[in-house]
Scaffold this motif. Structure first.
Motif, mmCIF file in Angstrom:
data_model
loop_
_atom_site.group_PDB
_atom_site.id
_atom_site.type_symbol
_atom_site.label_atom_id
_atom_site.label_comp_id
_atom_site.label_asym_id
_atom_site.label_seq_id
_atom_site.Cartn_x
_atom_site.Cartn_y
_atom_site.Cartn_z
ATOM 1 N N LEU A 1 -3.153 4.463 12.439
ATOM 2 C CA LEU A 1 -2.713 3.114 12.062
ATOM 3 C C LEU A 1 -3.064 2.791 10.612
ATOM 4 C CD1 LEU A 1 -3.225 0.649 15.053
ATOM 5 C CD2 LEU A 1 -1.107 1.260 13.868
ATOM 6 N N ASP A 2 -4.294 3.129 10.210
ATOM 7 C CA ASP A 2 -4.714 2.849 8.842
ATOM 8 C C ASP A 2 -3.828 3.572 7.836
ATOM 9 O OD1 ASP A 2 -6.670 1.124 9.497
ATOM 10 O OD2 ASP A 2 -8.304 2.597 9.449
ATOM 11 N N LYS A 3 -3.545 4.846 8.131
ATOM 12 C CA LYS A 3 -2.668 5.629 7.258
ATOM 13 C C LYS A 3 -1.295 4.961 7.157
ATOM 14 C CE LYS A 3 -4.388 10.017 8.968
ATOM 15 N NZ LYS A 3 -3.906 11.264 9.568
ATOM 16 N N LEU A 4 -0.805 4.547 8.331
ATOM 17 C CA LEU A 4 0.516 3.903 8.369
ATOM 18 C C LEU A 4 0.519 2.647 7.509
ATOM 19 C CD1 LEU A 4 3.383 3.676 9.586
ATOM 20 C CD2 LEU A 4 2.372 2.391 11.473
ATOM 21 N N PHE A 5 -0.512 1.818 7.668
ATOM 22 C CA PHE A 5 -0.572 0.562 6.907
ATOM 23 C C PHE A 5 -0.600 0.834 5.412
ATOM 24 C CE2 PHE A 5 -2.627 -1.878 10.669
ATOM 25 C CZ PHE A 5 -1.374 -2.094 11.196
ATOM 26 N N LYS A 6 -1.343 1.856 5.018
ATOM 27 C CA LYS A 6 -1.387 2.219 3.597
ATOM 28 C C LYS A 6 -0.002 2.637 3.123
ATOM 29 C CE LYS A 6 -5.863 3.201 1.733
ATOM 30 N NZ LYS A 6 -6.872 3.976 2.478
ATOM 31 N N CYS A 7 0.601 3.508 3.918
ATOM 32 C CA CYS A 7 1.927 4.043 3.603
ATOM 33 C C CYS A 7 2.945 2.916 3.461
ATOM 34 C CB CYS A 7 2.308 5.023 4.718
ATOM 35 S SG CYS A 7 3.918 5.794 4.546
ATOM 36 N N LEU A 8 2.790 1.893 4.284
ATOM 37 C CA LEU A 8 3.752 0.777 4.304
ATOM 38 C C LEU A 8 3.381 -0.317 3.297
ATOM 39 C CD1 LEU A 8 4.033 0.277 8.177
ATOM 40 C CD2 LEU A 8 5.866 1.116 6.708
ATOM 41 N N HIS A 9 2.191 -0.186 2.689
ATOM 42 C CA HIS A 9 1.664 -1.283 1.867
ATOM 43 C C HIS A 9 1.648 -2.588 2.652
ATOM 44 C CE1 HIS A 9 2.694 1.721 -1.134
ATOM 45 N NE2 HIS A 9 1.908 1.105 -1.998
ATOM 46 N N ALA A 10 1.216 -2.499 3.898
ATOM 47 C CA ALA A 10 1.234 -3.673 4.770
ATOM 48 C C ALA A 10 0.195 -4.705 4.342
ATOM 49 C CB ALA A 10 0.963 -3.244 6.207
ATOM 50 N N ILE A 11 0.557 -5.961 4.461
ATOM 51 C CA ILE A 11 -0.357 -7.055 4.115
ATOM 52 C C ILE A 11 -0.665 -7.855 5.373
ATOM 53 C CG2 ILE A 11 -0.616 -9.182 2.773
ATOM 54 C CD1 ILE A 11 1.472 -7.965 0.820
ATOM 55 N N ASN A 12 -1.953 -8.062 5.631
ATOM 56 C CA ASN A 12 -2.379 -8.904 6.747
ATOM 57 C C ASN A 12 -2.532 -10.342 6.289
ATOM 58 O OD1 ASN A 12 -3.310 -7.690 9.483
ATOM 59 N ND2 ASN A 12 -3.694 -6.111 7.932
ATOM 60 N N LEU A 13 -1.994 -11.271 7.065
ATOM 61 C CA LEU A 13 -2.169 -12.677 6.733
ATOM 62 C C LEU A 13 -2.665 -13.443 7.951
ATOM 63 C CD1 LEU A 13 1.006 -13.683 4.646
ATOM 64 C CD2 LEU A 13 -1.293 -13.182 3.806
ATOM 65 N N ASN A 14 -3.577 -14.393 7.687
ATOM 66 C CA ASN A 14 -4.001 -15.319 8.736
ATOM 67 C C ASN A 14 -3.558 -16.700 8.309
ATOM 68 O OD1 ASN A 14 -6.111 -17.504 9.467
ATOM 69 N ND2 ASN A 14 -6.336 -15.957 11.061
ATOM 70 N N ILE A 15 -2.711 -17.315 9.127
ATOM 71 C CA ILE A 15 -2.176 -18.624 8.758
ATOM 72 C C ILE A 15 -2.594 -19.662 9.789
ATOM 73 C CG2 ILE A 15 -0.057 -19.960 8.436
ATOM 74 C CD1 ILE A 15 0.394 -16.516 7.629
ATOM 75 N N LYS A 16 -3.084 -20.796 9.286
ATOM 76 C CA LYS A 16 -3.525 -21.881 10.178
ATOM 77 C C LYS A 16 -2.307 -22.631 10.701
ATOM 78 C CE LYS A 16 -7.882 -21.050 9.182
ATOM 79 N NZ LYS A 16 -8.365 -19.960 10.032
ATOM 80 N N LYS A 17 -2.528 -23.393 11.752
ATOM 81 C CA LYS A 17 -1.472 -24.207 12.357
ATOM 82 C C LYS A 17 -0.764 -25.040 11.293
ATOM 83 C CE LYS A 17 -0.657 -27.664 15.911
ATOM 84 N NZ LYS A 17 -1.152 -28.322 17.135
ATOM 85 N N GLY A 18 0.536 -24.998 11.283
ATOM 86 C CA GLY A 18 1.313 -25.799 10.344
ATOM 87 C C GLY A 18 1.550 -25.119 9.001
ATOM 88 N N GLY A 19 0.858 -24.018 8.768
ATOM 89 C CA GLY A 19 0.997 -23.315 7.496
ATOM 90 C C GLY A 19 2.307 -22.550 7.401
#
Lengths: 208, 208
Positions: B12-30
């Motif tokens: 999974l980590d390799k995949l995320f790197k390969c994809l340049h994936a960005i994790n976001l945490n968004i609050k309610k209403g954001g």
DNA sequence: AACATTTTGTTGCAAATGCAACAACAAATA
DNA sequence: TATTTGTTGTTGCATTTGCAACAAAATGTT
């Protein structure tokens, strides 16, 4: 857009071999695929057109979708539990049939044309999804007037002009909007009377 | 089904790197994504939920879709010419954002986990397409009674039982069917009176 | 427990819509 | 060219539906 866009002619043959693709020519009224529950196949319309028909447990037939040139059909799209599906040619139609497994499992060589093919297919499917959201957007409007106006603005935006030719007969449009044809004609008359649109045959001009 | 099915944790980590994936945490209403016209992105809901909202040229907002855990959003799905799109978190929501180009252009190595990821994604999208066809099938029914019966049989077939719990509140169901709630309640009463269904809270039993 | 908010159940009434039926055209086919 | 088939335009009428408005339950929040 078509599934073989940006693939060179010389690579097409290789691709077809790799995919174990089958070419079929079906005459008007002939069955392209039936009884889909078992087989997981992709079907690409090369030319012609076909109807996707659902037959429920009572034997009632209903038209689910119409496939045109370059359209892609995949069995998972219509996973209609407990009912049968048939694809019937509306005219002489050429199709390519591919097994889903062969489609998705690229060979070790990572051939660029196979990747391109998957890329194209995904694009077409996303486009289909967009068409569906558009239709849902229209169908969820409560009145015939609102449905017509939504439909007209969508076409108008696509063409980039307030004056455009609708791509359907009025009978087909009524079907697409899922309203009674006569009631729809009445509403179009009212829209004209209220000076919201102009109509010459199938050419509509939005006046707002 | 989820986009990372059958991919090992270590990959999974390799995949995320390969994809340049960005994790976001968004609050309610954001706002998760806005102004989609420019960016071609994929957004995967890890947990939480979000609303896809369309803002047309007049500033009218309309709810296009609701995204839940494991859902995938891709900008081409909602190619609503001339109108803006926003995705707003309905609660605290975690998402992964991937650029479409990075997603579709596999690296030279032909990593199996990347292929698996594309395979999964396609499955989820095809499933979404199926959901849409189901809803269209319902929405094209002319009367509230027919819409309800179509909806009930679809759920019943999915669950494999004539007795099932509807997964929506009656208010939400009215929205889904795009009918007036009070008119729908009336129609459910008639269906009971005609002995076609039994109702206990949100548990429906089809009696035919 | 007290309060606010959402969901459910119900009704009368006006408005919208489907249906049936028919005539006038247009288009396809023999 | 004649004939059949499909599309468009129109209307009256019965039915269905949305809307407004309200009360009762249920649910969520302080």
């Amino acid at each position: 857009m078509n599934a073989f866009n940006n693939i060179e002619k010389k690579d097409l043959d290789k691709l077809f071999k790799c995919l174990h693709a089958i070419n079929l020519n079906i005459k008007k009224g002939g069955t392209i695929i039936s009884n889909l529950s078992n087989t997981d196949t992709i079907c690409i319309i090369i030319d012609g057109s076909a109807s996707v028909i659902r037959i429920d447990y009572n034997g009632n037939k209903s038209l689910i979708d119409t496939l045109h040139k370059d359209d892609i059909f995949e069995s998972k799209m219509f996973n209609l539990n407990n009912s049968e599906l048939s694809i019937i040619a509306n005219e002489e139609t050429n199709v390519i049939i591919i097994e889903y497994g062969k489609f998705i499992n690229r060979c070790k060589k990572n051939c660029p044309y196979h990747n391109q093919f998957i890329d194209n297919t995904l694009s077409i499917i996303l486009n289909k999804l967009n068409d569906n959201y558009e239709r849902i957007q229209i169908l969820t409007k409560k009145t015939t007037r609102e449905k017509l106006r939504e439909y007209f603005t969508i076409i108008s935006n696509k063409r980039g002009s307030k004056r455009f030719r609708i791509p359907l007969s009025y009978s087909d449009l009524a079907n697409y909007l899922s309203v009674d044809r006569s009631a729809m004609m009445r509403e179009i008359k009212y829209l004209k009377e209220d000076n919201l649109i102009e109509v010459e045959n199938r050419i509509i001009t939005i006046k707002y």
